[in-house]
Design an enzyme around this catalytic site. Sequence first.
Site, PDB file in Angstrom:
ATOM      1  N   LYS A  38       0.823  -1.219   0.000  1.00 48.56           N
ATOM      2  CA  LYS A  38       0.000   0.000   0.000  1.00 48.56           C
ATOM      3  C   LYS A  38       0.856   1.269   0.000  1.00 48.56           C
ATOM      4  O   LYS A  38       2.028   1.232   0.399  1.00 48.56           O
ATOM      5  CB  LYS A  38      -0.954  -0.019   1.189  1.00 48.56           C
ATOM      6  N   TYR A 264      11.963  32.015   5.949  1.00 49.89           N
ATOM      7  CA  TYR A 264      10.686  32.690   6.198  1.00 49.89           C
ATOM      8  C   TYR A 264      10.488  32.960   7.680  1.00 49.89           C
ATOM      9  O   TYR A 264      10.887  32.157   8.536  1.00 49.89           O
ATOM     10  CB  TYR A 264       9.531  31.800   5.724  1.00 49.89           C
TER      11      TYR A 264
HETATM   12  C1  LIG Z   1      -0.458  -1.994   6.857  1.00 49.69           C
HETATM   13  C2  LIG Z   1      -0.961  -3.315   7.324  1.00 49.69           C
HETATM   14  C3  LIG Z   1      -0.066  -4.377   7.568  1.00 49.69           C
HETATM   15  C4  LIG Z   1       1.433  -4.219   7.529  1.00 49.69           C
HETATM   16  O1  LIG Z   1       1.910  -3.720   8.778  1.00 49.69           O
HETATM   17  P1  LIG Z   1       3.474  -3.519   9.052  1.00 49.69           P
HETATM   18  O2  LIG Z   1       3.530  -3.051  10.458  1.00 49.69           O
HETATM   19  O3  LIG Z   1       3.922  -2.469   8.079  1.00 49.69           O
HETATM   20  O4  LIG Z   1       4.140  -4.821   8.813  1.00 49.69           O
HETATM   21  C5  LIG Z   1      -0.605  -5.622   7.867  1.00 49.69           C
HETATM   22  N1  LIG Z   1      -1.948  -5.801   7.952  1.00 49.69           N
HETATM   23  C6  LIG Z   1      -2.826  -4.781   7.778  1.00 49.69           C
HETATM   24  C7  LIG Z   1      -4.287  -5.045   7.924  1.00 49.69           C
HETATM   25  C8  LIG Z   1      -2.362  -3.515   7.472  1.00 49.69           C
HETATM   26  O5  LIG Z   1      -3.235  -2.508   7.307  1.00 49.69           O
END
Ligand SMILES: *Cc1c(COP(=O)(O)O)cnc(C)c1O
Length: 369
Positions: A38, A264
């Site tokens: 993702k 700034y």
């Molecule tokens: C993002 C996610 C993961 C991965 O988690 P990590 O801590 O990055 O390994 C696993 N399961 C779900 C449902 C997630 O949303």
Amino acid sequence: MGKATETTLEIDFGALEHNYHFLRGKLKPDTKFLAVMKAFAYGSDAERIALKMQALGVDYFAVAYSKEGIALRKAGIQKPILVLHPLPLHFEELISHCLEPSIYSRKVLLQFLKTAKKLAQTNYPVHLKFNTGLNRLGFAEKDIDFITEELKQQDEIKVISNFSHLAASEDANEKDFTLRQIKRFDRIAETIALQLGYRPFRHLLNTSGILNYAEAQYDMVRSGIGLYGYGNHPEIDKRLKPVAILKTVISQIHEIAPGDTVGYNRAFITKDYRMTATLPLGHADGIGRQYGQGNTFVTVNGEMAFIVGNVCMDMIMIDVTGIACKEGDEVIVFGHHPSAETFAATANTISYELLTGISQRVNRTFIGY
Ligand SMILES: *Cc1c(COP(=O)(O)O)cnc(C)c1O
């Protein structure tokens, strides 16, 4: 590993492979491995990373939204792709790209059934997501009868897995809570299997789950951050290698006289003579304002240089007083030193936020494949 001549996120496939083998080594040989892709593979490059992971032999992929899964299909990913947070608006597209939805509520179940019927599917694979304590997405345990009643009356969809997500797998102080989540998941998966009359496979653990609760690996694990080189613990971080190295160059060096100000709002006021360097990256690239005001350092020719004044949209200024450097020299923003975890911690955030925030404007390069 060439010297940067512009702001570049260098993606190291050798590091990715190392991290994968490290995590794999914590698991039983027949436990399936899902690689979480993702948010552009945690800010790197989802398509290239997924192709590499596919070549390394992972069993499954996950994305948050359908759109991300479609991009992976277009890039040539043939392995199953779980969509963790699909929105009903995209169900038709999801099915036409053979993506597998997480079904997490009664409403979503009914809507997906309707779409599957409309598209004349049979045994379309879905994953049931249960809330065991995170209170984010997922069916409640009391929804089980509703789910199994609905499923018995149709053959459009088939449950291929039951899963849940841990709330605090990285936190040793929350061990009791996590063990209760594991127990609850166990019980739910057992009840579902009995009522359905078949056994969907099960998965629960994220990266910190793999490292701290390997006994609950069930049939598959889901890893994101660990693949990218971070393990939510300093000892684990030593064993992993950062996949994303953010580099840039010095655009200009300024000599600042006592009493002069930088940036700034004149946010950095000097008491003595200072040298500053201006770098071509800013909050539009993912380095937020919270990293300014001397909170955070980058590395210039091996030495620490702090970000001074306010972070601008396209630029930051760093204090390079006493550091041998010139315009055009390379700067390491994060990677090995500081690590993304260390960099993020200076602003009270975590590697996940820093990595996924590196914007699409930043050039990506690839090494070690
Ligand atoms: C993002 C996610 C993961 C991965 O988690 P990590 O801590 O990055 O390994 C696993 N399961 C779900 C449902 C997630 O949303």
